[in-house]
Scaffold this active site. Sequence first.
Site, PDB file in Angstrom:
ATOM      1  CD  GLU A   7      58.124  35.204 -21.585  1.00  0.00           C
ATOM      2  OE1 GLU A   7      57.069  35.963 -22.135  1.00  0.00           O
ATOM      3  OE2 GLU A   7      59.099  34.585 -21.987  1.00  0.00           O
ATOM      4  CG  ASP A 103      57.338  32.187 -23.437  1.00  0.00           C
ATOM      5  OD1 ASP A 103      57.012  31.276 -22.435  1.00  0.00           O
ATOM      6  OD2 ASP A 103      56.285  32.717 -23.738  1.00  0.00           O
ATOM      7  CE1 TYR A 300      56.751  30.103 -26.649  1.00  0.00           C
ATOM      8  CE2 TYR A 300      57.861  30.073 -28.754  1.00  0.00           C
ATOM      9  CZ  TYR A 300      57.653  30.735 -27.743  1.00  0.00           C
ATOM     10  OH  TYR A 300      58.258  31.984 -27.501  1.00  0.00           O
TER      11      TYR A 300
END
Length: 691
Positions: A7, A103, A300
């Site tokens: 990303e 992601d 994350y």
Amino acid sequence: MNLVIAEKPSVAQSIAAVLGANKRHDGYMEGSNYIVSWCIGHLVELATADTYDERYAKWDYADLPILPENWQYSISNGKEKQVRILKELANRKDVAVITSATDAGREGELIFRLVYEKIGCKKPVKRLWISSMEESAISDGFKALRDSTYYDDLYHSALCRAKADWIVGINATRLFSVLYGQTLNVGRVMSPTLAMIVEREAAISAFKPEPFYTIQLDCGTFILSSEKLTDRQAAEALLKDCDGQTIAIHSVESKKKCEKPPKLYDLTTLQREANRMLGFTAEQTLSYAQSLYEKKLITYPRTDSRYLTLDMSESTPAVVKVAAGIFMPQSFEFSICIEQVTDNSKVSDHHAIIPTICIQDCDLASLPFGERELLLLISLRLACAVNESCKYEETTATAIVSGVEFTTKGKTILSEGFHDIEKHYHAMQNDKQSLEKEKALPTITADESFVVRANIKDGKTSPPKHFTDDTILAAMENANNALDDSERKGIGTPATRAGILEKLIKTELLERKGDKKTKHFLPTQKGVSLITVLPEAIQSPQLTAEWEENLKRIEHGLLSPDRFLEDISQMTKSLINTYTPIKGSDVLFPSNQEAIGKCPRCGNDVTENKKGFCCLNKTCGFALWKDNKFFTAKKKKLTKAIAIELLKNGKANLKGCYSEKTGKTYDAVVLLDDSGGKYVNFILEFASDKA
């Protein structure tokens, strides 16, 4: 050859280092049978309205609703080069498979899929799904790649979200902007969020404080207090009955209680706590967390889970010890109960946010302030969450005077538990207020007597509090909650709520006010007026929460994307066909600027500023610039008088125009030739042209 598409460039570099793709090229890295490239956020987006029909470049009520049948996509402005690079890489003959490494969430899935579709790629796709940027997590993730079709429903949910926002945003914004003569940004999530804040401010404005009185009995080493009394005379009468009297303690009750450790952070609770403790906005917290993730220091961040998965039970204790070591002396020992924070059934796409083992090699002092403070919070939370409960004894003493009950409470800590770690954190932060101990009651027995001195403590009821980042995030998350937490129906997602708040500020519907650390939201006059004219269907948190729930159902294959979008379209059609402007709207949306004419694109007022004559509707884009080269080349200035004529008649007389070819001057008529593009064009008409 495997083409891996991440990303962001920073994430791509971390992946490339693990895979051995260490040869740098323009826009990608290559090596060890891998090519690693990247997007730059959204490379491809839903096309603008005028892509479907040129007339949509102008805002016209007659064109509404705009509901595309065959959706079109465009490359985001300034990102054409990276799309071209990805297309060339995907078409290389030696590339056999594509790996999506964006992601691991709804938006990440959308970012990759739109690029994949735009470049016309047909090669098979695998999906990397990881929650940490640690080398071991990346390596394990590539050993467990799944076919991208496994995530098709997630993609459909993401695309439906984007399309629904486009449908509501484009149509409702144009509708209300055209009807009320200025730019009024309306959105599927924006408007209900704004409505909650406007409603809160109305409650604060309407609030009338009411006095209350509390009688306090000073027993020397402790104070007994009555319930709040609303009648002053009754309070004074009770004061006389008590003052100087000998009172007996009616009862003393002690209960042993325990305060459980806090749960781990999901993004929303992290944003809320960072706002309360550090004064960070939701957007700042997300930005700092994303940077820490890319530096491999936390897992994350865009998660809605507050638990870890069972397979993390073995690796997490080592992380806990490193995290606790930031605050505690090395000799300090405490139990680590991983079972308290592991539950597969309560983990969705990603587990809770925790530090990674990489923090043991991190020089905290070298991190930017915001990132460092956020990493400390996340480390503190992990160390506390796996620690023991705080055990204490709560004592309540009661006395009855003139039929009125007086009480006092005290707390005696039996075992600090996780508070031990919190105290070391507060000491590190020099937070003296948080280090203050709660007072314990002296030893009191039932029937013990005291001669008391009584006094009245005056008070007033408090209005509702202004929304802060902390409390509005809670309101957005819990909109229309059922009692069962599994039935949560919130507004927006953890990843999008911060952006919604910032957009409301950017579009001048909200503003932040307050001191450096404690700021709250206030609606602008424009924001209040917008909510005043919006129908319930658009501003209802309940309806929007149901839409979010339906997006979740699409993600899990329980609802057809077509059905969802059809419902959105029908609601939009109904809004356009049934809404009528509120009378007296000129009071709600006053313009302080003199209008010199109407915008030929959207019908809003055109006003003068330093650089030109511009439409008040900022999203329209119509402008007549004073330094326009068409005029300056002829040694003429686009004056207010000329602008008025152009807007009124579509043309204006120009005398004494200079010819660059002949060096002479001439007279002509300038015609407004606006096709709805970025710039307005002009055409010259001469007497011979009319003949």
